[in-house]
Design an enzyme around this catalytic site. Sequence first.
Site, PDB file in Angstrom:
ATOM      1  N   SER A  73     -40.138  -8.100   2.472  1.00  0.00           N
ATOM      2  CA  SER A  73     -39.180  -7.756   3.827  1.00  0.00           C
ATOM      3  C   SER A  73     -39.872  -8.017   5.002  1.00  0.00           C
ATOM      4  O   SER A  73     -39.140  -8.320   5.985  1.00  0.00           O
ATOM      5  CB  SER A  73     -38.747  -6.324   3.632  1.00  0.00           C
ATOM      6  OG  SER A  73     -39.541  -5.356   3.403  1.00  0.00           O
ATOM      7  N   HIS A  96     -33.717  -9.061   0.119  1.00  0.00           N
ATOM      8  CA  HIS A  96     -33.615 -10.184   0.964  1.00  0.00           C
ATOM      9  C   HIS A  96     -33.554 -11.415   0.380  1.00  0.00           C
ATOM     10  O   HIS A  96     -33.557 -12.627   0.849  1.00  0.00           O
ATOM     11  CB  HIS A  96     -34.772 -10.182   2.000  1.00  0.00           C
ATOM     12  CG  HIS A  96     -35.143  -8.821   2.582  1.00  0.00           C
ATOM     13  ND1 HIS A  96     -34.400  -8.716   3.915  1.00  0.00           N
ATOM     14  CD2 HIS A  96     -35.703  -7.715   2.324  1.00  0.00           C
ATOM     15  CE1 HIS A  96     -34.757  -7.557   4.366  1.00  0.00           C
ATOM     16  NE2 HIS A  96     -35.381  -6.835   3.360  1.00  0.00           N
ATOM     17  N   LYS A 113     -27.243  -6.188   3.215  1.00  0.00           N
ATOM     18  CA  LYS A 113     -28.044  -7.191   4.103  1.00  0.00           C
ATOM     19  C   LYS A 113     -27.309  -8.579   4.014  1.00  0.00           C
ATOM     20  O   LYS A 113     -26.185  -8.652   4.801  1.00  0.00           O
ATOM     21  CB  LYS A 113     -29.388  -7.556   3.436  1.00  0.00           C
ATOM     22  CG  LYS A 113     -30.382  -6.486   4.187  1.00  0.00           C
ATOM     23  CD  LYS A 113     -31.458  -5.894   3.422  1.00  0.00           C
ATOM     24  CE  LYS A 113     -32.054  -4.709   4.039  1.00  0.00           C
ATOM     25  NZ  LYS A 113     -33.127  -4.085   3.498  1.00  0.00           N
TER      26      LYS A 113
HETATM   27  C1  LIG Z   1     -33.333  -2.789   3.167  1.00  0.00           C
HETATM   28  C2  LIG Z   1     -34.308  -2.661   1.905  1.00  0.00           C
HETATM   29  C3  LIG Z   1     -33.802  -1.593   0.773  1.00  0.00           C
HETATM   30  C4  LIG Z   1     -33.096  -0.381   1.089  1.00  0.00           C
HETATM   31  O1  LIG Z   1     -31.551  -0.836   1.045  1.00  0.00           O
HETATM   32  P1  LIG Z   1     -30.524  -0.090   1.929  1.00  0.00           P
HETATM   33  O2  LIG Z   1     -29.190  -0.601   1.091  1.00  0.00           O
HETATM   34  O3  LIG Z   1     -30.635  -0.297   3.185  1.00  0.00           O
HETATM   35  O4  LIG Z   1     -30.967   1.299   1.670  1.00  0.00           O
HETATM   36  C5  LIG Z   1     -34.795  -1.755  -0.400  1.00  0.00           C
HETATM   37  N1  LIG Z   1     -35.518  -2.686  -0.809  1.00  0.00           N
HETATM   38  C6  LIG Z   1     -35.775  -3.659   0.313  1.00  0.00           C
HETATM   39  C7  LIG Z   1     -36.650  -4.549   0.066  1.00  0.00           C
HETATM   40  C8  LIG Z   1     -35.159  -3.497   1.480  1.00  0.00           C
HETATM   41  O5  LIG Z   1     -35.416  -4.433   2.494  1.00  0.00           O
END
Ligand SMILES: *Cc1c(COP(=O)(O)O)cnc(C)c1O
Length: 383
Positions: A182, A210, A240
């Site tokens: 991330s 991602h 995302k």
């Molecule tokens: C954003 C993210 C999460 C969390 O996801 P949410 O749905 O926003 O709680 C988990 N793992 C990674 C690698 C992330 O970037």
Amino acid sequence: MTALDRFAAQKLQDLEARQLRRRLVDTARTDGTHAMRNERRLVSFSCNDYLNLSHHPQVKAAAIAALERYGTGAGASRLVTGNHPLFAELESRLAQLKGTEAACVFGSGYLANAGIIPALVGRDDLVLLDEFGHACLWAGARLARANVLAFRHNDIDHAASLLAEYRPQHANALIATDGVFSMDGDLAPLPALSTLAARTDSWLLVDDAHGLGVVGDGRGSRFAHADVPDVPLQMGTLSKAVGGYGGYLCASRAVIELIENRARSFIYSTGLPPATVAAAIAALDLISVDRELVTRPRRNARRFTRAAGLAEAQSAIVPVVLGTADKALAAAQLLEDEGFLVVAIRPPSVPDGTARLRLAFTAGHADIDIDRLAELVRDRVLA
Ligand SMILES: *Cc1c(COP(=O)(O)O)cnc(C)c1O
């Protein structure tokens, strides 16, 4: 001031002194690529809405139709009365896209990992995490009360040596990593991790937050490798590239049924609102049919890295590592003054001494904005 308030104020002062205090800023995202902040319209390079689907007309229409039909909330946990009919449809789309027998949708990605890991491992077990794995993988591993070890970032030899030393004393072992990291945007070596997991009788969990919609023809990080590795536990988020909210696990039918029975963040938390589930279904439809759309975030990231003279982007995320928190904050301010929203990322989100700008490229970014940003980063931020 109460003792509690004094405690809080002191903690905040400590953060302030180290340039690590954070503040919420009102940000109105008016479309997929722009946001209003402090009464200025900025081009955002800080949203994870990689395909700009949060503002897609078909996705919004699906959400509105579901809201009109089923109301604003699920009303209860999914195991009680919250399992509205849209969940089954979303889960079958996810399983199909990821090539698994089944899927299970959670309230968020964070809740997914906080539930999945403790449902699979416990005190007698080992969890091996990439040191740069997302905070919610760590949270899940700690909640499981497992023996948690970190291996150096993407270092298979280190992971193998830790397993050689510690695997024999533990009943079960889980290896967990981000598929696309991330904060660095690089890919985990999933084929090698999958081989290592098979060799050591361990289970591989990949957090694909991602990857979905961006790499592997939009199917995610498992499909970004020439040799498609066996990944029995593919989790991710709907917040995302999918543009909404929610988390998921794609796995075998047996694993999914166990998760539905044992993951506490699934059992004891209300189901997602119908509109959110309907939006995710519509977004996944677009991701699975539009082959061109899913290539665009990475193409834009590569246009940027080429122009800025940085290492070629592997995903939609490009880090510009600057070192100290104040350097990163100053760079973000400079870019904001020029009309770009690029948020500074500071410890503890990244290791000490690696504060950075984290740029996220999306399908809808205009070439002219990408080129101008690259020029600023090359000539003013890195010069
Ligand atoms: C954003 C993210 C999460 C969390 O996801 P949410 O749905 O926003 O709680 C988990 N793992 C990674 C690698 C992330 O970037």
